[in-house]
Enzyme design. Structure first.
Site, mmCIF file in Angstrom:
data_model
loop_
_atom_site.group_PDB
_atom_site.id
_atom_site.type_symbol
_atom_site.label_atom_id
_atom_site.label_comp_id
_atom_site.label_asym_id
_atom_site.label_seq_id
_atom_site.Cartn_x
_atom_site.Cartn_y
_atom_site.Cartn_z
ATOM 1 C CB ILE A 34 -1.025 -0.004 1.263
ATOM 2 C CG1 ILE A 34 -2.183 0.759 0.985
ATOM 3 C CG2 ILE A 34 -0.125 0.367 2.481
ATOM 4 C CD1 ILE A 34 -3.277 0.468 1.991
ATOM 5 C CG ASN A 91 11.827 -5.776 7.492
ATOM 6 O OD1 ASN A 91 12.913 -5.540 7.299
ATOM 7 N ND2 ASN A 91 10.789 -4.855 6.766
ATOM 8 C CG HIS A 104 5.184 -9.443 5.380
ATOM 9 N ND1 HIS A 104 4.973 -9.533 6.862
ATOM 10 C CD2 HIS A 104 6.064 -8.460 5.378
ATOM 11 C CE1 HIS A 104 5.627 -8.425 7.388
ATOM 12 N NE2 HIS A 104 6.155 -7.788 6.542
ATOM 13 C CG LEU A 105 9.025 -13.733 1.335
ATOM 14 C CD1 LEU A 105 9.288 -14.581 0.190
ATOM 15 C CD2 LEU A 105 10.380 -13.761 2.319
ATOM 16 C CG HIS A 106 8.839 -6.314 2.096
ATOM 17 N ND1 HIS A 106 8.061 -5.094 2.196
ATOM 18 C CD2 HIS A 106 9.092 -6.572 3.420
ATOM 19 C CE1 HIS A 106 7.475 -4.715 3.458
ATOM 20 N NE2 HIS A 106 8.322 -5.830 4.442
#
Ligand code: 5GP
Length: 122
Positions: A34, A91, A104-106
């Site tokens: 987002i 993170n 989560h993976l970025h």
């Protein structure tokens, strides 16, 4: 720390909050961040109650882990990121400023991403 089923990504998984979806299969959901930090900034989240890389890597089955990481690779193909390259980041915990307590993976891409990490930390 126990998993909070009302975290924002759990709510996205349940369809309570919309997302701009890139890819979905039985293991993972991928959607645009987002507040993107690069021209391409996608999040890949597992369809399971995992807080971070830590408990995911410890507790998920080998099949689920493989499915999840293959989903992340699918995202890079769908978005055509191979040619220019991309960066994957997870993170984990306070020092890394993990904001959402659902693993989560970025995936970042779409420009020169610079060095691996901000210099001057040591
Ligand atoms: P973290 O700091 O936990 O590694 O990253 C969390 C990421 O989730 C941030 O980049 C943030 O912009 C993104 N994010 C937070 N809330 C939402 C949301 O409701 N929808 C989407 N698509 N991304 C979100």
């Amino acid at each position: 720390m126990s998993y909070d089923p009302n975290n924002i990504f759990a709510r996205i998984l349940r369809g309570e909050i919309p997302c701009n979806k890139v890819y979905e299969d039985e293991y993972a959901l991928a959607f645009h961040d987002i507040a993107p930090q690069a021209p391409v900034h996608v999040l890949v989240i597992p369809k399971g109650e995992y807080i971070s890389f830590d408990d995911f890597s410890r507790d998920a089955t080998a099949e689920f882990m493989a499915g999840f990481y293959r989903a992340a690779q699918q995202v890079t193909e769908i978005l055509g990121l191979q040619a220019g390259g991309y960066r994957i980041l997870a993170n984990t915990g306070a020092d890394a400023h993990q904001e959402v307590a659902h693993f989560h993976l970025h995936i970042f891409a779409g420009c020169d991403l610079g060095r691996m990490i901000k210099s001057g930390l040591v």
